[in-house]
Write a protein that holds these residues in place. Structure first.
Motif, PDB file in Angstrom:
ATOM      1  N   TYR A  43     -20.747  20.025  15.205  1.00  0.00           N
ATOM      2  CA  TYR A  43     -21.645  19.242  16.063  1.00  0.00           C
ATOM      3  C   TYR A  43     -20.949  18.025  16.662  1.00  0.00           C
ATOM      4  CZ  TYR A  43     -26.012  21.761  15.316  1.00  0.00           C
ATOM      5  OH  TYR A  43     -27.006  22.700  15.341  1.00  0.00           O
ATOM      6  N   PHE A  44     -20.060  17.375  15.911  1.00  0.00           N
ATOM      7  CA  PHE A  44     -19.344  16.207  16.432  1.00  0.00           C
ATOM      8  C   PHE A  44     -18.437  16.592  17.599  1.00  0.00           C
ATOM      9  CE2 PHE A  44     -19.665  14.128  11.992  1.00  0.00           C
ATOM     10  CZ  PHE A  44     -20.878  13.540  12.329  1.00  0.00           C
ATOM     11  N   LEU A  45     -17.781  17.755  17.492  1.00  0.00           N
ATOM     12  CA  LEU A  45     -16.932  18.230  18.592  1.00  0.00           C
ATOM     13  C   LEU A  45     -17.764  18.547  19.827  1.00  0.00           C
ATOM     14  CD1 LEU A  45     -14.493  20.520  16.562  1.00  0.00           C
ATOM     15  CD2 LEU A  45     -13.866  18.454  17.822  1.00  0.00           C
ATOM     16  N   GLU A  46     -18.933  19.168  19.622  1.00  0.00           N
ATOM     17  CA  GLU A  46     -19.851  19.439  20.737  1.00  0.00           C
ATOM     18  C   GLU A  46     -20.303  18.128  21.384  1.00  0.00           C
ATOM     19  OE1 GLU A  46     -21.289  22.063  22.199  1.00  0.00           O
ATOM     20  OE2 GLU A  46     -20.332  23.674  21.071  1.00  0.00           O
ATOM     21  N   SER A  47     -20.602  17.155  20.552  1.00  0.00           N
ATOM     22  CA  SER A  47     -21.040  15.848  21.034  1.00  0.00           C
ATOM     23  C   SER A  47     -19.971  15.215  21.921  1.00  0.00           C
ATOM     24  CB  SER A  47     -21.349  14.939  19.839  1.00  0.00           C
ATOM     25  OG  SER A  47     -21.485  13.601  20.249  1.00  0.00           O
ATOM     26  N   PHE A  48     -18.734  15.211  21.452  1.00  0.00           N
ATOM     27  CA  PHE A  48     -17.633  14.618  22.211  1.00  0.00           C
ATOM     28  C   PHE A  48     -17.468  15.313  23.556  1.00  0.00           C
ATOM     29  CE2 PHE A  48     -13.166  14.250  23.439  1.00  0.00           C
ATOM     30  CZ  PHE A  48     -12.976  12.869  23.357  1.00  0.00           C
ATOM     31  N   ALA A  49     -17.603  16.622  23.578  1.00  0.00           N
ATOM     32  CA  ALA A  49     -17.420  17.403  24.805  1.00  0.00           C
ATOM     33  C   ALA A  49     -18.479  17.068  25.857  1.00  0.00           C
ATOM     34  CB  ALA A  49     -17.443  18.894  24.483  1.00  0.00           C
TER      35      ALA A  49
ATOM     36  N   SER B  52     -19.677   5.724  24.496  1.00  0.00           N
ATOM     37  CA  SER B  52     -20.407   6.810  23.848  1.00  0.00           C
ATOM     38  C   SER B  52     -19.445   7.822  23.224  1.00  0.00           C
ATOM     39  CB  SER B  52     -21.312   7.498  24.874  1.00  0.00           C
ATOM     40  OG  SER B  52     -22.104   8.481  24.265  1.00  0.00           O
ATOM     41  N   LYS B  53     -18.361   8.147  23.942  1.00  0.00           N
ATOM     42  CA  LYS B  53     -17.365   9.081  23.401  1.00  0.00           C
ATOM     43  C   LYS B  53     -16.695   8.501  22.155  1.00  0.00           C
ATOM     44  CE  LYS B  53     -14.891  11.810  26.184  1.00  0.00           C
ATOM     45  NZ  LYS B  53     -15.585  13.094  26.302  1.00  0.00           N
ATOM     46  N   LEU B  54     -16.504   7.183  22.139  1.00  0.00           N
ATOM     47  CA  LEU B  54     -15.869   6.540  20.992  1.00  0.00           C
ATOM     48  C   LEU B  54     -16.724   6.645  19.732  1.00  0.00           C
ATOM     49  CD1 LEU B  54     -14.247   3.418  22.689  1.00  0.00           C
ATOM     50  CD2 LEU B  54     -13.034   5.226  21.447  1.00  0.00           C
TER      51      LEU B  54
END
Length: 419
Positions: A292-298, A305-307
């Motif tokens: 989920y964190f990788l999806e969020s970053f993408a 927000s990306k940070l």
């Protein structure tokens, strides 16, 4: 119609940073001007014309514009309503500012205060100007009961932002006591309750946060204001997460995700996936959390927000003992930060993980944790607690039991407030 000349004169004089003695000179006494500004007397048209001329104001005195008051008030309130409920406020703010030169607004006390309150409310939105809230403070004694409640809410927002939370909470309690007997319309009441819920969340009163936001959610669902529904589900989910009711929190995030997916509001996915990853992280499912964190970053676009997603990815890799993963995301985080000076909080976060995983320096790690606790203590209890606990463990391992106890006690105090 109650005329607005006193308020108009006082606000314009204070905008120009002009003393009463300067404005009154050669026109009237200072005490008489004071009575005019406080609406305690009705001056002659000759005196008003001289005052307006000195202030550079063009205000009609010879026309009865009272019939237009309700029409203009409805226009202003409808623009605010659409901006608040749809979150599309930029063009609406420009429309509202144009009313500052409207002769009907300048003549009517009721309409002028409506406009000032509306401009102040726009000032609470992202990128807004808070100067109108200051100006309302100059004429606070002229506000009616409902406008006083609106003013109290906006003051509490500013106080929370300045970390004066005790006074902000007192204002929130005052609102709670008086809202029920007000004549504020349903749409605005929903917005007020949503804001109050957010402020209660910041003050770690999660039960009050849930109660107020649920009130708002009922209205937004009934009238299908999609973005506001997602926002409500997020705050309720966050509040449940802080109360360690992870299943309830995840249920609300999933509801928000379904709404976002059904309406193509994918800009919310970054935030939603990050929060869902947090839940899986907390319940020990690190693989799901990482996903989920990788999806969020993408999904995210804004650097700050990306940070936040980078921080989550560093934390989950740390939990998995994946040193390479921690260093990879630290490198990415520093690349995103670049030379920006408005991202100071991430310096404190990243320095801790650099000390721990890149330099393997325990002395630096302890110092980094101390600095982070001191920094986050002012506004973020979650990270204050996280780093205080980590620091206490490091100090205990080094035999510094007394100092370790201080940080354990700090953590216990925070967690007792959450419970």
């Amino acid at each position: 119609m109650e005329y607005n000349y006193g308020n108009l004169i006082k606000v314009e004089r204070m905008r120009k940073n002009m003393k009463q003695s300067v404005l009154a000179r050669g026109i009237c006494s200072i005490s008489y001007l004071s009575k005019i500004e406080n609406n305690q007397t009705s001056p002659s048209e000759e005196v008003l014309e001289l005052i307006f001329e000195r202030l550079g104001l063009d205000v009609p005195l010879y026309f009865d514009l009272s019939e237009q008051v309700e029409k203009v008030k409805k226009e202003i309130r409808n623009i605010l309503k659409e901006a608040v409920l749809t979150r599309k406020d930029e063009d609406k703010y420009k429309k509202i500012e144009k009313y500052l030169a409207n002769p009907v607004v300048n003549q009517s006390k009721e309409l002028y205060i409506t406009l000032m309150i509306t401009l102040a409310r726009f000032g609470m939105m992202p990128g807004g100007n808070t100067k109108y809230l200051t100006e309302i403070g100059w004429i606070e004694d002229q506000l009616g009961s409902d406008d006083k409640l609106r003013y109290i809410l906006m003051r509490s927002i500013i106080l929370f932002q300045s970390t004066d939370r005790e006074e902000a909470l007192e204002l929130l309690e005052q609102l709670n006591e008086n809202l029920q007997g007000s004549h504020i319309p349903d749409w605005e009441m929903a917005d007020i309750r949503y804001i109050m819920g957010g402020l209660y969340y910041k003050s770690t009163d999660y039960l009050q946060a849930i109660e107020n936001v649920r009130f708002a959610l009922n209205y937004f669902q009934e009238h299908f204001y999609v973005e506001r529904i997602i926002e409500c589900q997020l705050i309720i989910g966050l509040s449940f997460k802080r109360r360690k009711r992870y299943t309830d929190a995840l249920a609300h995030y999933e509801k928000a995700t379904k709404v976002a997916g059904a309406t193509d509001l994918k800009n919310y996915n970054g935030m939603l996936y990050n929060n869902m990853g947090d839940i899986y992280f907390l319940i020990g499912n690190q693989e799901k959390a990482l996903e989920y964190f990788l999806e969020s970053f993408a999904y995210k676009v804004d650097v700050k927000s990306k940070l936040y997603s980078v921080m989550s990815l560093i934390e989950v890799n740390s939990e998995k003992k994946n040193v390479e993963g921690v260093i990879e995301w630290l490198t990415k985080g520093y690349e995103l930060m670049g030379e920006r000076e408005d991202l100071q909080e991430f310096d404190y976060h990243f320095e801790i993980y650099v000390s721990c995983y890149r330099e393997f320096d325990q002395v630096k790690l302890v110092n980094s944790l101390k600095k982070a606790v001191q920094y986050f203590e002012a506004y973020d209890e979650f990270y204050t607690n996280k780093y205080a606990l980590w620091l206490a463990r490091e100090l205990r391992e080094n035999g510094k039991y007394k100092l370790a106890t201080e940080y354990y006690e700090k953590s216990i105090a925070i967690m007792s407030r959450w419970d």
